[in-house]
Write an enzyme that holds these catalytic residues in place. Structure first.
Site, mmCIF file in Angstrom:
data_model
loop_
_atom_site.group_PDB
_atom_site.id
_atom_site.type_symbol
_atom_site.label_atom_id
_atom_site.label_comp_id
_atom_site.label_asym_id
_atom_site.label_seq_id
_atom_site.Cartn_x
_atom_site.Cartn_y
_atom_site.Cartn_z
ATOM 1 C CB ALA A 15 21.701 -4.044 -39.021
ATOM 2 C CG ASN A 47 31.747 -5.449 -39.323
ATOM 3 O OD1 ASN A 47 31.987 -4.276 -39.020
ATOM 4 N ND2 ASN A 47 31.951 -5.917 -40.545
ATOM 5 C CB SER A 100 21.196 -7.556 -37.698
ATOM 6 O OG SER A 100 21.214 -8.602 -38.657
ATOM 7 C CB THR A 121 2.625 -7.215 -46.223
ATOM 8 O OG1 THR A 121 1.610 -6.683 -47.092
ATOM 9 C CG2 THR A 121 2.033 -8.313 -45.362
ATOM 10 C CB CYS A 158 28.562 -6.756 -46.114
ATOM 11 S SG CYS A 158 27.437 -7.323 -44.819
#
Length: 399
Positions: free
Chosen positions: A94, A175, A223, A265, A350
């Site tokens: 996210a 959150n 996420s 990739t 975070c």
């Protein structure tokens, strides 16, 4: 089963036994990251151990199988929000999706002289920091503050709209507090405005369905590790408005994957895991919500004698989280007292490596004592039975 499969299976079994089945403190920090769903785990490990192939390789069966697996996951992720598979852009999570949604619109904003963005003071740093970058480039940023329950008033967003507003970026659910934001109301009045609408749905995707199915939401950040999938994968759903896609520009270059917006990739095992996590979330949402509500009821009953202050409104909060404080008790003391009982948090994972007071709780106007004492407990349908009375008694002993 080959040697690699046996080793991976043993490692995963050990992790699952220690975190989900209950040896050691019970894990109550699911807003930071969730345990992986067993079916997701098995699929990811099979694709890591037994499947080869780059999804961009079209000259052999290995590549074609990988491509088909990615396409299936794309549809699984899209279905939850009633989008089309080709509107899903896979990312690393996210945070990257938020950056692509916000910074990716900057060139269009400059070209059309629409340099105003509306967001809120309670957004994740993955939204607030890209907004700071744009502010340094000359964009005008309006951050709307919430009420004391952590909910932003839709009318405040409406009042902030200007003719030159490029983007409205609002989180689905916070959150830290679990407070659900008025996404439906905002999408309604944006029908009459040309601003792009971005929703950071890291916490609510797969848990609260209807709000994210509004077609007026142009961009949705997802996420993997918040819906019982693997860490390191996510998505940005970029809906067409009419026949036009949001005018995003890439942040990195080289390869042209994901419609040129996210080159590199594709991590097929992680993408497969995200797809299965999304499909499983949709299939089992009722049972998961019932389990989470039952845990919440038990937790609040045990904590009630402490006269806790809950930092959200019960009618506008996700069922799997409680952010609370107890008068006169600091959060660091609570976490230390619960160390052998439960893994809890005092803020966003975070930003918790260097702890500072929660910008979310401060924006809500809470007294400093409540901010300093705030504890977040968050669980899931995979959480084992919790001895909430023991947890409450440990907190009570701190008085």
């Amino acid at each position: 089963m080959n040697h690699v499969n046996r080793s991976l299976s043993n490692m995963t079994h050990t992790f699952a036994s220690s975190t989900i089945q209950g040896s050691g403190p019970v894990y109550l920090d699911c807003n930071a990251t969730t345990p992986i769903e067993p079916s997701v785990r098995d699929a990811v490990m099979r694709w890591m151990a037994d499947e080869l192939g780059n999804a961009g390789s079209r000259t052999h069966e290995y590549g074609l199988r990988a491509k088909r697996a990615v396409q299936r996951a794309r549809q699984q992720v899209a279905t939850i929000v009633d989008a089309s598979a080709d509107e899903v852009i896979f990312t690393s999570g996210a945070t990257e999706s938020n950056n692509l949604a916000i910074l990716g619109l900057a060139a269009h904003g400059a070209e059309t002289e629409r340099r105003h963005i509306i967001s809120t003071a309670i957004e994740h740093k993955a939204v607030l920091e890209p907004l700071e970058v744009l502010e340094a480039r000359g964009f005008s940023i309006t951050l709307v503050r919430p009420d004391s329950n952590g909910v932003v008033a839709a009318d405040s967003i409406r009042s902030a709209l200007r003719p030159d507003t490029l983007l409205v970026s609002i989180m689905h659910a916070n959150n830290e507090t679990g407070s659900i934001q008025p996404v439906l109301e905002i999408s309604d009045f944006l029908e009459d405005h040309n601003a792009f609408f971005h929703v950071d749905a890291a916490q609510g995707y797969g848990k609260d369905l209807e709000r994210l199915r509004r077609k007026r939401i142009d961009l949705i950040s997802v996420s993997g590790h918040k819906i019982y999938g693997p860490v390191g994968v996510g998505a940005l759903v970029a809906r067409r408005r009419g026949f036009r896609r949001p005018p995003l520009r890439p942040l990195i270059f080289g390869g042209g994957q994901e419609r040129g917006l996210r080159p590199g990739t594709l991590p097929v095992p992680l993408i497969v895991g995200l797809g299965i996590a999304a499909e499983t979330a949709l299939k089992n949402i009722i049972e998961r919500q019932e389990r989470c509500r039952a845990i919440r009821k038990e937790a609040l009953a045990a904590l009630d004698p402490l006269e806790i202050r809950v930092h959200s409104h019960p009618d506008h909060t996700l069922s799997h989280v409680i952010n609370f404080s107890v008068a006169g008790i600091d959060s660091e003391a609570v976490m230390l007292a619960l160390k052998d009982v439960a893994a809890v948090s005092n803020g966003s994972a975070c930003t918790s490596q260097n702890y500072s007071p929660s910008h979310v709780l401060e924006a809500m106007g809470l007294p400093q004592e409540a901010v300093a004492g705030a504890i977040r407990v968050s669980w899931s349908h995979l959480t084992p039975d919790v001895d909430w009375r023991l947890l409450a008694s440990r907190i009570a002993a701190l008085r």
